[in-house]
Every structure is written in C-alpha cells, then in structure tokens.
Write a protein that holds these residues in place. Structure first.
Motif, PDB file in Angstrom:
ATOM      1  N   ARG A   1       2.827   0.030   8.515  1.00  0.00           N
ATOM      2  CA  ARG A   1       3.080  -1.218   7.789  1.00  0.00           C
ATOM      3  C   ARG A   1       2.489  -1.063   6.394  1.00  0.00           C
ATOM      4  O   ARG A   1       1.297  -0.883   6.237  1.00  0.00           O
ATOM      5  N   GLU A   2       3.349  -1.112   5.388  1.00  0.00           N
ATOM      6  CA  GLU A   2       2.893  -0.901   4.019  1.00  0.00           C
ATOM      7  C   GLU A   2       2.811  -2.190   3.209  1.00  0.00           C
ATOM      8  O   GLU A   2       2.537  -2.143   2.011  1.00  0.00           O
ATOM      9  N   GLN A   3       3.034  -3.337   3.854  1.00  0.00           N
ATOM     10  CA  GLN A   3       2.916  -4.618   3.157  1.00  0.00           C
ATOM     11  C   GLN A   3       2.085  -5.587   3.984  1.00  0.00           C
ATOM     12  O   GLN A   3       2.131  -5.566   5.223  1.00  0.00           O
ATOM     13  N   HIS A   4       1.327  -6.415   3.269  1.00  0.00           N
ATOM     14  CA  HIS A   4       0.525  -7.455   3.908  1.00  0.00           C
ATOM     15  C   HIS A   4       0.819  -8.765   3.175  1.00  0.00           C
ATOM     16  O   HIS A   4       0.591  -8.873   1.963  1.00  0.00           O
TER      17      HIS A   4
ATOM     18  N   VAL B   1      -3.132   0.301  -3.782  1.00  0.00           N
ATOM     19  CA  VAL B   1      -2.831  -1.031  -3.279  1.00  0.00           C
ATOM     20  C   VAL B   1      -2.492  -1.930  -4.468  1.00  0.00           C
ATOM     21  O   VAL B   1      -3.162  -1.878  -5.509  1.00  0.00           O
ATOM     22  N   ASP B   2      -1.470  -2.737  -4.307  1.00  0.00           N
ATOM     23  CA  ASP B   2      -1.023  -3.623  -5.381  1.00  0.00           C
ATOM     24  C   ASP B   2      -0.657  -4.967  -4.778  1.00  0.00           C
ATOM     25  O   ASP B   2      -0.064  -5.037  -3.696  1.00  0.00           O
ATOM     26  N   GLY B   3      -1.036  -6.058  -5.456  1.00  0.00           N
ATOM     27  CA  GLY B   3      -0.699  -7.403  -5.016  1.00  0.00           C
ATOM     28  C   GLY B   3      -0.985  -8.401  -6.108  1.00  0.00           C
ATOM     29  O   GLY B   3      -1.406  -8.037  -7.217  1.00  0.00           O
ATOM     30  N   VAL B   4      -0.770  -9.671  -5.819  1.00  0.00           N
ATOM     31  CA  VAL B   4      -0.979 -10.746  -6.795  1.00  0.00           C
ATOM     32  C   VAL B   4      -2.146 -11.606  -6.336  1.00  0.00           C
ATOM     33  O   VAL B   4      -2.135 -12.149  -5.225  1.00  0.00           O
ATOM     34  N   ASP B   5      -3.167 -11.702  -7.185  1.00  0.00           N
ATOM     35  CA  ASP B   5      -4.307 -12.573  -6.912  1.00  0.00           C
ATOM     36  C   ASP B   5      -3.870 -14.018  -7.161  1.00  0.00           C
ATOM     37  O   ASP B   5      -3.561 -14.386  -8.294  1.00  0.00           O
ATOM     38  N   GLU B   6      -3.844 -14.829  -6.117  1.00  0.00           N
ATOM     39  CA  GLU B   6      -3.331 -16.193  -6.265  1.00  0.00           C
ATOM     40  C   GLU B   6      -4.294 -17.101  -7.028  1.00  0.00           C
ATOM     41  O   GLU B   6      -3.884 -18.165  -7.493  1.00  0.00           O
TER      42      GLU B   6
ATOM     43  N   ALA C   1       0.853  -1.200   0.000  1.00  0.00           N
ATOM     44  CA  ALA C   1       0.000   0.000   0.000  1.00  0.00           C
ATOM     45  C   ALA C   1       0.883   1.242   0.000  1.00  0.00           C
ATOM     46  O   ALA C   1       1.950   1.278   0.629  1.00  0.00           O
ATOM     47  N   LYS C   2       0.427   2.256  -0.706  1.00  0.00           N
ATOM     48  CA  LYS C   2       1.079   3.557  -0.751  1.00  0.00           C
ATOM     49  C   LYS C   2       0.017   4.627  -0.504  1.00  0.00           C
ATOM     50  O   LYS C   2      -1.016   4.648  -1.166  1.00  0.00           O
ATOM     51  N   LEU C   3       0.286   5.501   0.460  1.00  0.00           N
ATOM     52  CA  LEU C   3      -0.630   6.598   0.773  1.00  0.00           C
ATOM     53  C   LEU C   3       0.079   7.910   0.466  1.00  0.00           C
ATOM     54  O   LEU C   3       1.205   8.144   0.924  1.00  0.00           O
ATOM     55  N   ARG C   4      -0.611   8.747  -0.291  1.00  0.00           N
ATOM     56  CA  ARG C   4      -0.014  10.019  -0.698  1.00  0.00           C
ATOM     57  C   ARG C   4      -0.980  11.167  -0.425  1.00  0.00           C
ATOM     58  O   ARG C   4      -2.195  11.008  -0.528  1.00  0.00           O
ATOM     59  N   LEU C   5      -0.393  12.285  -0.097  1.00  0.00           N
ATOM     60  CA  LEU C   5      -1.139  13.524   0.113  1.00  0.00           C
ATOM     61  C   LEU C   5      -0.846  14.457  -1.042  1.00  0.00           C
ATOM     62  O   LEU C   5       0.316  14.657  -1.413  1.00  0.00           O
ATOM     63  N   ILE C   6      -1.884  15.021  -1.624  1.00  0.00           N
ATOM     64  CA  ILE C   6      -1.714  15.949  -2.734  1.00  0.00           C
ATOM     65  C   ILE C   6      -2.475  17.229  -2.408  1.00  0.00           C
ATOM     66  O   ILE C   6      -3.606  17.169  -1.918  1.00  0.00           O
TER      67      ILE C   6
ATOM     68  N   PHE D   1      -2.114   2.625   8.700  1.00  0.00           N
ATOM     69  CA  PHE D   1      -1.945   3.672   9.692  1.00  0.00           C
ATOM     70  C   PHE D   1      -0.832   4.623   9.260  1.00  0.00           C
ATOM     71  O   PHE D   1       0.252   4.181   8.855  1.00  0.00           O
ATOM     72  N   HIS D   2      -1.101   5.905   9.405  1.00  0.00           N
ATOM     73  CA  HIS D   2      -0.076   6.935   9.241  1.00  0.00           C
ATOM     74  C   HIS D   2      -0.046   7.776  10.503  1.00  0.00           C
ATOM     75  O   HIS D   2      -1.087   8.285  10.953  1.00  0.00           O
ATOM     76  N   VAL D   3       1.128   7.918  11.103  1.00  0.00           N
ATOM     77  CA  VAL D   3       1.275   8.708  12.320  1.00  0.00           C
ATOM     78  C   VAL D   3       1.516  10.169  11.943  1.00  0.00           C
ATOM     79  O   VAL D   3       2.464  10.479  11.202  1.00  0.00           O
ATOM     80  N   ILE D   4       0.652  11.052  12.441  1.00  0.00           N
ATOM     81  CA  ILE D   4       0.804  12.483  12.176  1.00  0.00           C
ATOM     82  C   ILE D   4       1.717  13.057  13.258  1.00  0.00           C
ATOM     83  O   ILE D   4       1.272  13.514  14.315  1.00  0.00           O
ATOM     84  N   ASP D   5       3.022  12.997  12.985  1.00  0.00           N
ATOM     85  CA  ASP D   5       4.006  13.546  13.912  1.00  0.00           C
ATOM     86  C   ASP D   5       4.821  14.620  13.199  1.00  0.00           C
ATOM     87  O   ASP D   5       4.440  15.093  12.120  1.00  0.00           O
TER      88      ASP D   5
END
Length: 306
Positions: A198-201, A239-244, A172-177, A211-215
């Motif tokens: 955690r950006e991988q599952h 979100v990107d992954g491989v469908d098994e 997962a990648k979260l971006r602010l624009i 989760f993104h910590v606003i610090d």
C-alpha cells in the motif's frame, strides 16, 4: 595536465550520512544566491546581512566624506559622524539633527535611501520565505526490518507524524539503488522501484508502516546480503502529502544503506493493550526491533555467500 583539471572545483557534499567528493563543477554563487540565503543557518543568515549592512554604511560614509561639508550639524566630526548619518539614512530613520547640506549630499542620500528600502524589502522577504518554508515532521525508523510472514519475506519501514496532525493523501515511494557495471555504460548507480503493498495513506496522523514483498518480481529476490554490500546497495524512502494545518506540501525522505537493514527482525509493538476506548502509544519503542525465528529459510531467507 589532465589531472590538474580534474581536481579543480572540489566540493564535499553530505548525502544522507554519505560523504561525496566532486570535482569539476564550479560554484555559481551570484547566480544562485537565493538558494544560499535559504539554506544557511539562522546565525550565518543574520551575520551575513549585518556584515553587508556595515560594509554599505562604511562605503556611504566614505562618499559623504568626499563632499565639501555634505552633512549639516555632523557630530562627531569626521568619518564617524558621516558613518552615523549613513546608518540613519540607510535605515530611513532620519532623526532631523543631521541632514544633507549640499546638492552632492542630497544625491548620495537619495541613492542610499533607495538601497536601504530595497534592502529592507529583500531581507523581510527572505525572512518570511525561510519561516514559511515547509519542514517535514515525518520521523523514520532508524532501521528497516525484514522477516517472514505467511511464507513471504517482507521488507518493512516504519514512519510516524511528529506533529500528530493530518497529512492527507500521503504517498510513499521506496527505491533500491546499487552499483552496476556494464560493457556499454561502465560503472553506474541503478535505481529500482520497489512495489509496496500500500503506497497511499488517506489520513497519516500517528504512524504508517510500508511493506515490500521480496518475491520473484522483486530486485532483492535471490540476492545475498554479501552481494548487496558489494554493490553498495541502499534504500531510499520518499513520502509526500498535504499538511491540512498549513495547507502546504509535506515531504520527507530517508536514506538507508543496506547495512542498516535488520534481517529476521520485527518492530516492537508501540500500542499498549488497554480496556476501554482509550488507546496508548509508546513512541519510545518506535526505533526498537526484536529478532524473530526465521521460517522457510530455504525459500525466502537472504542467501549467505560461501
């Protein structure tokens, strides 16, 4: 004159619920016809090929009519007989009653058979490509939420796998624009990467909350809600992954205008407490959230402009 030039080639684009109007970019239909064939709806797809099929048969019927009795045993007489023969030839059916009777008729039928076979292969390939194109089964919560946990303000977005099969090595990648203005670049949209806890599952099957910590290291730190709205800020989650099951890449993306973020809210628990090994999940609560009491507001609460 300049104003007329700028208003040429108007296009309206829907970007995740946001309408964007562009000028000056011509549509290159014939150079990108595969893209349009892949993206139009199924009714328009079949209607387009039915239209082309009819146009080609009308054209070849006209060519047969230009010859001197180019078709033997034509029935009914006239143009419609030639049209029906063209349909049979283009589809490579060939019932046998009607057939080319002259050299001219044979040459026209050869060209039509070649175009018919090529067209059938083209349509078959496009239908297969449309059916086999991966489609995301990832469901995103309607609203991101943010509240304080252990003295830290978290920004959270919940996701689920609608197929409930395994999406392996999901990332997962979260971006602010948001809009920024500078003396050198003028007004532009700047993208900031938001660090995730955690950006991988490894096996995304049921659900996943990022989760993104606003610090102090977060671009959202010490920025008021009003400032975010003025900058037309938005969150983009990819979100990107491989469908098994299909062994294809599974990609999902969601766009959240900053107005959709629910501050001092948390998601409702979708798990039901039960004794025993069975686990019950209520996806009817997936998009729901509840307000929680703000903690340490003077440190981590999003500022309200005066």
């Amino acid at each position: 004159m300049q104003q007329n030039i700028d208003k040429k080639h108007k296009r309206v684009i829907q970007m995740s619920g946001r309408e964007v109007v562009t000028y000056g970019m011509p549509t290159r239909f014939w150079q990108d016809i595969y893209y349009y064939a892949m993206t139009i709806s199924w009714p328009w797809f079949f209607a387009s090929f039915a239209f082309l099929f009819a146009i080609m048969n009308f054209a070849f019927a006209g060519l047969y009519m230009l010859g001197d009795e180019a078709i033997a045993n034509v029935y009914p007489q006239g143009f419609w007989g030639a049209f029906f023969f063209s349909v049979e030839t283009l589809a490579t059916v060939g019932y046998g009653d009607m057939h080319p009777a002259t050299v001219y008729g044979h040459w026209v039928s050869i060209i039509e058979i070649f175009m018919g076979m090529s067209g059938l292969a083209l349509v078959t390939g496009l239908i297969f490509a449309r059916f086999s194109r991966p489609r995301s089964s990832i469901v995103f919560a309607e609203h991101p939420v943010s509240h304080v946990v252990d003295g830290k303000r978290l920004l959270m977005i919940r996701m689920a796998n609608a197929r409930m099969n395994v999406i392996s090595e999901a990332s997962a990648k979260l971006r602010l624009i948001w809009n920024e203005v500078s003396a050198t670049n003028g007004k532009f949209r700047k993208i900031h990467d938001l660090t995730l806890q955690r950006e991988q599952h490894p096996i995304f099957v049921l659900g996943w909350t990022i989760f993104h910590v606003i610090d102090e290291s977060s671009p959202l730190y010490d920025v008021s809600i009003e400032e975010l709205k003025q900058k037309q800020a938005a969150l983009i989650l990819s979100v990107d992954g491989v469908d098994e099951t299909t062994n294809q890449n599974q990609r999902g993306r969601h766009y959240y205008p900053i107005e959709l973020v629910r501050w001092n809210h948390r998601y409702l628990d979708v798990f039901e407490d039960q004794d025993g090994p069975q686990q019950v999940i209520h996806y009817s609560r997936f998009h729901l959230s509840e307000e929680v009491a703000a903690v340490l507001q003077d440190v981590v609460e999003p500022k309200q402009s005066n």
